[in-house]
Motif scaffolding. Structure first.
Motif, PDB file in Angstrom:
ATOM      1  N   THR A 135       0.786  -0.697   0.162  1.00 27.87           N
ATOM      2  CA  THR A 135       0.507   0.156   0.192  1.00 27.87           C
ATOM      3  C   THR A 135       0.687   1.232   0.127  1.00 27.87           C
ATOM      4  N   TRP A 136       0.424   2.639  -0.255  1.00 37.29           N
ATOM      5  CA  TRP A 136       0.655   3.289  -0.290  1.00 37.29           C
ATOM      6  C   TRP A 136       0.608   4.395   0.646  1.00 37.29           C
ATOM      7  N   MET A 137       1.475   5.543   0.816  1.00 34.69           N
ATOM      8  CA  MET A 137       0.675   6.738   1.664  1.00 34.69           C
ATOM      9  C   MET A 137       1.255   7.764   1.609  1.00 34.69           C
ATOM     10  N   VAL A 138       0.601   8.532   0.667  1.00 38.74           N
ATOM     11  CA  VAL A 138       0.727   9.600   0.005  1.00 38.74           C
ATOM     12  C   VAL A 138      -0.069  11.496   0.595  1.00 38.74           C
ATOM     13  N   GLY A 139       1.799  12.307   1.407  1.00 38.82           N
ATOM     14  CA  GLY A 139       0.728  12.744   1.546  1.00 38.82           C
ATOM     15  C   GLY A 139       2.081  13.299   1.242  1.00 38.82           C
TER      16      GLY A 139
ATOM     17  N   LEU B 200       5.777  11.640  -0.600  1.00 44.70           N
ATOM     18  CA  LEU B 200       5.915  13.110  -0.672  1.00 44.70           C
ATOM     19  C   LEU B 200       4.980  13.685  -1.568  1.00 44.70           C
ATOM     20  N   VAL B 201       4.537  15.034  -1.598  1.00 44.35           N
ATOM     21  CA  VAL B 201       4.194  15.979  -2.740  1.00 44.35           C
ATOM     22  C   VAL B 201       4.341  17.185  -2.361  1.00 44.35           C
TER      23      VAL B 201
ATOM     24  N   TYR C 185      13.147  19.454   6.243  1.00 42.16           N
ATOM     25  CA  TYR C 185      14.190  17.468   5.603  1.00 42.16           C
ATOM     26  C   TYR C 185      14.364  17.313   4.223  1.00 42.16           C
ATOM     27  N   PRO C 186      15.319  18.276   4.076  1.00 38.36           N
ATOM     28  CA  PRO C 186      15.876  18.247   3.046  1.00 38.36           C
ATOM     29  C   PRO C 186      16.145  16.993   2.207  1.00 38.36           C
ATOM     30  N   GLU C 187      16.385  16.116   3.084  1.00 36.54           N
ATOM     31  CA  GLU C 187      16.700  13.950   3.180  1.00 36.54           C
ATOM     32  C   GLU C 187      16.114  13.377   2.134  1.00 36.54           C
ATOM     33  N   PHE C 188      14.370  14.499   1.974  1.00 41.49           N
ATOM     34  CA  PHE C 188      13.884  13.258   1.015  1.00 41.49           C
ATOM     35  C   PHE C 188      13.861  13.655  -0.074  1.00 41.49           C
ATOM     36  N   LEU C 189      15.269  14.310  -0.540  1.00 38.30           N
ATOM     37  CA  LEU C 189      15.554  14.877  -1.829  1.00 38.30           C
ATOM     38  C   LEU C 189      16.479  13.990  -2.606  1.00 38.30           C
ATOM     39  N   ASP C 190      17.444  13.689  -1.549  1.00 43.64           N
ATOM     40  CA  ASP C 190      18.299  12.206  -1.470  1.00 43.64           C
ATOM     41  C   ASP C 190      17.796  11.590  -2.514  1.00 43.64           C
ATOM     42  N   ALA C 191      18.289  11.644  -3.645  1.00 46.61           N
ATOM     43  CA  ALA C 191      17.707   9.507  -4.725  1.00 46.61           C
ATOM     44  C   ALA C 191      17.426   8.664  -3.888  1.00 46.61           C
TER      45      ALA C 191
ATOM     46  N   PRO D  36      10.049   8.707  -2.886  1.00 46.34           N
ATOM     47  CA  PRO D  36       9.737   9.461  -3.365  1.00 46.34           C
ATOM     48  C   PRO D  36       8.930  10.709  -3.605  1.00 46.34           C
ATOM     49  N   VAL D  37      10.019  12.296  -4.352  1.00 42.59           N
ATOM     50  CA  VAL D  37       8.644  13.283  -3.809  1.00 42.59           C
ATOM     51  C   VAL D  37       8.151  13.486  -5.690  1.00 42.59           C
ATOM     52  N   PHE D  38       7.039  14.419  -5.266  1.00 40.02           N
ATOM     53  CA  PHE D  38       6.153  14.169  -6.761  1.00 40.02           C
ATOM     54  C   PHE D  38       5.489  15.592  -6.554  1.00 40.02           C
TER      55      PHE D  38
END
Length: 185
Positions: free
Chosen positions: A124-128, A146-147, A159-165, A170-172
């Motif tokens: 399951t995906w949780m998108v927030g 994350l959107v 939390y810039p670590e979300f931008l780490d590849a 993943p970020v959208f």
């Protein structure tokens, strides 16, 4: 068994968010691309649920009748485009209430699992748009995304670590971009 289920945060993912709370039907303004994205998920065989903190109820800014009206409109808009929201779980509490449903705790996601009669949230995906959404998803065993809409840009700045590849989350740009990506994989 992995389930084809996407759980969405509401404010900032499906509709515009407000630091002053979304308190009325007039203030509930959907992202048109989010409504169509939910419909595309449904048509592609995915189930969709919503898990949303609504502490404005405990704070006295609006009541459960107003919240239900927002959710009726949201569901109707999705259905008009050929989609469906299978379940909406919400937490009406404030942090001080000590409930087990307020994200970042996983209670709302466990409620979704129970209501949809699933044995687990594997796959399951949780998108927030916030760290609390990601933390709730992780605590419930979901994959997370994350959107940038809503509080997403603020979350990324903090939390810039979300931008780490290499980030597991993943970020959208928005829900529509997430759905494009998910349906392409």
């Amino acid at each position: 068994m992995a389930h084809k289920l996407v759980i969405l945060d509401r404010d900032g993912v499906i509709n515009h968010d407000s630091d002053d709370y979304v308190k009325s039907l007039d203030e509930w303004i959907p992202y048109p691309t989010a409504i169509s994205a939910i419909a595309r998920l449904t048509r592609a065989g995915w189930r969709v649920a919503v898990a949303t903190n609504q502490s404005g109820i405990a704070r006295g800014y609006y009541d459960e009748t107003t919240l239900a009206a927002m959710h009726e409109v949201m569901s109707a808009l999705v259905e008009t485009e050929g989609g469906r929201i299978d379940h909406i779980a919400y937490c009406p509490h404030i942090s001080e209430d000590g409930c087990d449903c307020r994200k970042p705790l996983p209670g709302l996601l466990i409620d979704v699992r129970r209501e949809l009669h699933l044995d687990s949230l594997e796959g399951t995906w949780m998108v927030g748009d916030s760290l609390r959404d990601v933390d709730a998803g992780r605590a419930a065993g979901c994959r997370t995304a994350l959107v940038r809409t809503g509080k997403g840009e603020r979350t990324l700045a903090k939390y810039p670590e979300f931008l780490d590849a290499r980030s597991a989350t993943p970020v959208f740009d928005d829900l529509a971009e997430f759905v494009d990506w998910l349906l392409a994989h």
